[in-house]
Scaffold this active site. Structure first.
Site, mmCIF file in Angstrom:
data_model
loop_
_atom_site.group_PDB
_atom_site.id
_atom_site.type_symbol
_atom_site.label_atom_id
_atom_site.label_comp_id
_atom_site.label_asym_id
_atom_site.label_seq_id
_atom_site.Cartn_x
_atom_site.Cartn_y
_atom_site.Cartn_z
ATOM 1 N N ASP A 325 0.863 -1.180 0.000
ATOM 2 C CA ASP A 325 0.000 0.000 0.000
ATOM 3 C C ASP A 325 0.895 1.222 0.000
ATOM 4 O O ASP A 325 1.560 1.527 0.989
ATOM 5 C CB ASP A 325 -0.913 -0.002 1.235
ATOM 6 C CG ASP A 325 -2.005 1.052 1.167
ATOM 7 O OD1 ASP A 325 -1.853 2.005 0.377
ATOM 8 O OD2 ASP A 325 -3.005 0.931 1.903
ATOM 9 N N ARG A 327 -0.105 4.376 -0.587
ATOM 10 C CA ARG A 327 -0.873 5.609 -0.456
ATOM 11 C C ARG A 327 -0.339 6.479 0.685
ATOM 12 O O ARG A 327 0.231 5.987 1.651
ATOM 13 C CB ARG A 327 -2.346 5.303 -0.211
ATOM 14 C CG ARG A 327 -3.041 4.705 -1.409
ATOM 15 C CD ARG A 327 -4.453 4.291 -1.072
ATOM 16 N NE ARG A 327 -4.494 3.213 -0.074
ATOM 17 C CZ ARG A 327 -5.614 2.693 0.400
ATOM 18 N NH1 ARG A 327 -6.789 3.150 -0.016
ATOM 19 N NH2 ARG A 327 -5.577 1.722 1.291
#
Length: 410
Positions: A325, A327
Site C-alpha cells: 500500500d 498511499r
C-alpha cells in the site's frame, strides 16, 4: 454502453466466498446489532441500502437514518508515537484553485473543489456536500483579482445569478441598504431560553444560504478519504468495492440534517421526508489521485493479471516491486485543514482502515477523528440483494481483513 448502473451486475447468482468465515461473522454481528437497535429508543439505526446511483434520493427511503458510528478513543502520547503509520513530518501546502456548484441527477447539489499542492503535479479534489464548508485558501484575497475574478473561481457566498457584481454578500447588502438577518436556527430559538445575538458567521444571505463554517449544532462532520479507482468507479469492475464505497459516502452526506421533528416514529418527520427536501447535513469526500494504492493505473492492470494467475492484491503489488500500500494521506490532512475541519470538534471518518484513522489525523493530530463509520459491503448487509458480487471482490475483501487488518464492524 451497457444499460445498467455502475457497480450493479445484470444478473446475480450467489457465489461462495473463498473466506466465508469473515463475511459470516460480520453478517452475524450486523444481525445482532440490528436486533438490539430494534428494541432501543430512537434515533439511529444502520442506514438504508444504497441505491445504484449517487447521491441517492429514493422516495421510499427514510431520510432521517444516519449511520451508526464507533467512538475512536484518543491515544496517549506514547501510544500515538508507537501506533501511528508512516507520516510526512511536514504537511504539504495546498491551495484551492477553483470551486463550482454541481447539481446532481438526484436533485442534490455539491461543490467540487480543485486543489494544487507543492508535492506533486496532480489535481486532487474535495467533493463538498451542504453549504457550510468553505476553503480558506479559495476565499483569501489574491493580488490584482477583481470581484468578477473571485466569482469565476468560485470564491463567492450564496448563489450566482445573472447580473451579480460582488462575491461578498455583505457588500451587496450595504449597496442595497439591507442589514444582515439572523440565522433560521437563532430565530427558531427566540421563544425558548435567552440566546446571544447571532455572530457574523451565523448570518444568512439574501438567497437563504448559510455563509459560515460548519455549524457546531450539526456535530462532527462526516469525511471520506477516497483514493481514485478508475476501474471500480468508471468501468463497472467487480474486483473491488471502491465505487460502492464512493456511492455510499455521497448518499450519507446527502441525507438531511437530523432534527427533533425528523426522528424515527415522528409523524411530522414522516410528512417532511415525503414532501420537503431538507437541507443536507453535509460532509466532505477528499478524492486523492493515487490510483491502485499509489502505484498508478498501468501497474494496477499488471497486478490484475497477476491476480488472475493466483496472487492476491497485496502479493501482486509486491511481485511488481511496489509496496503493498503506497498511499499517503498528508494531502488529505492539509485539504481538511484548508476546509476548516481541524480542531477539537473532530470529524466522523467513513472507513474500515484503522491505519487511515491515524494517518489522516496528521503528524501532530491536526485533525481529530473522534468517530469511525464502518463501510459494510452492501452484499453482506442486504443478504446478497444489493452491491458488488463475485469471487474477485470476495477475495479482495478477505485480503483487506487478513493482510491489511481492515475492520468491517465495531
Amino acid at each position: 454502453m451497457p444499460d445498467f448502473p455502475a457497480h450493479a451486475s445484470p444478473a446475480f447468482a450467489p457465489i461462495a466466498s473463498p473466506r466465508p468465515q469473515y463475511r459470516d461473522r460480520a453478517v452475524s454481528e450486523l444481525n445482532l446489532a440490528h436486533e438490539a437497535e430494534a428494541n432501543a429508543p430512537p434515533p439511529l439505526i444502520s442506514p438504508a441500502f444504497t441505491p445504484p446511483h449517487t447521491p441517492s434520493h429514493d422516495e421510499g427511503q427514510r431520510h432521517d437514518r444516519h449511520p451508526k458510528s464507533i467512538p475512536v478513543a484518543s491515544p496517549t502520547q506514547s501510544e500515538f508515537e508507537h501506533e501511528r503509520p508512516k507520516l510526512l513530518q511536514k504537511l504539504p501546502e495546498v491551495r484551492c484553485e477553483v470551486r463550482a456548484r454541481i447539481p446532481t441527477t438526484t436533485g442534490q447539489e455539491m461543490f467540487l473543489h480543485l486543489y494544487h499542492n507543492d508535492v506533486d503535479e496532480k489535481e486532487h479534489l474535495a467533493i463538498v456536500f451542504g453549504p457550510n464548508i468553505r476553503s480558506r485558501s479559495l476565499d483569501a484575497p489574491r493580488p490584482g483579482e477583481t470581484e468578477r475574478d473571485r466569482m469565476i473561481k468560485g470564491a463567492y457566498v450564496g448563489t450566482l445569478y445573472p447580473g451579480r457584481t460582488s462575491s461578498r454578500v455583505n457588500q451587496i447588502r450595504q449597496e442595497a441598504g439591507v442589514t444582515s438577518r439572523p440565522s433560521a436556527s437563532y430565530l427558531s430559538q427566540l421563544n425558548g431560553s435567552p440566546q446571544t445575538p447571532p455572530s457574523p458567521a451565523q448570518s444568512i444571505d439574501a438567497d437563504g444560504e448559510i455563509d459560515s463554517s460548519y455549524p457546531p449544532e450539526l456535530g462532527p462532520p462526516m469525511v471520506r478519504i477516497h483514493s481514485e479507482c478508475y476501474t471500480g468507479e468508471t468501468v463497472w469492475s467487480a474486483r473491488c468495492d471502491c465505487g460502492e464505497q464512493l456511492d455510499e459516502a455521497a448518499r450519507l452526506m446527502s441525507l438531511p440534517a437530523p432534527t427533533p421533528a425528523s426522528t424515527p416514529g415522528s409523524e411530522v418527520g414522516e410528512h417532511q421526508a415525503h414532501n420537503e427536501r431538507l437541507e443536507s447535513c453535509g460532509g466532505v469526500i477528499v478524492y486523492l489521485r493515487q490510483e491502485g494504492r499509489g502505484i498508478g493505473l498501468k501497474e494496477k492492470l499488471k497486478a490484475y493479471n497477476l491476480q488472475d494467475l493466483g496472487h492476491d492484491t497485496m502479493e501482486a503489488n509486491l511481485i511488481l516491486r511496489h509496496p503493498g500500500d503506497a498511499r499517503s494521506y498528508g494531502l488529505a490532512t492539509a485539504i481538511l485543514l484548508d476546509l476548516d475541519l481541524g480542531g477539537d470538534r473532530g470529524i466522523k471518518l467513513l472507513t474500515n482502515n484503522p491505519e487511515k484513522v491515524r494517518a489522516v489525523e496528521g503528524p501532530n493530530r491536526e485533525i481529530r477523528v473522534i468517530e469511525r463509520v464502518p463501510m459494510i459491503p452492501l452484499a453482506w448487509s442486504s443478504g446478497g440483494k444489493e452491491g458488488v458480487h463475485g469471487p474477485e471482490v470476495e477475495k479482495y475483501i478477505s485480503t483487506k481483513i487478513e493482510k491489511f487488518k481492515h475492520m468491517f464492524s465495531g
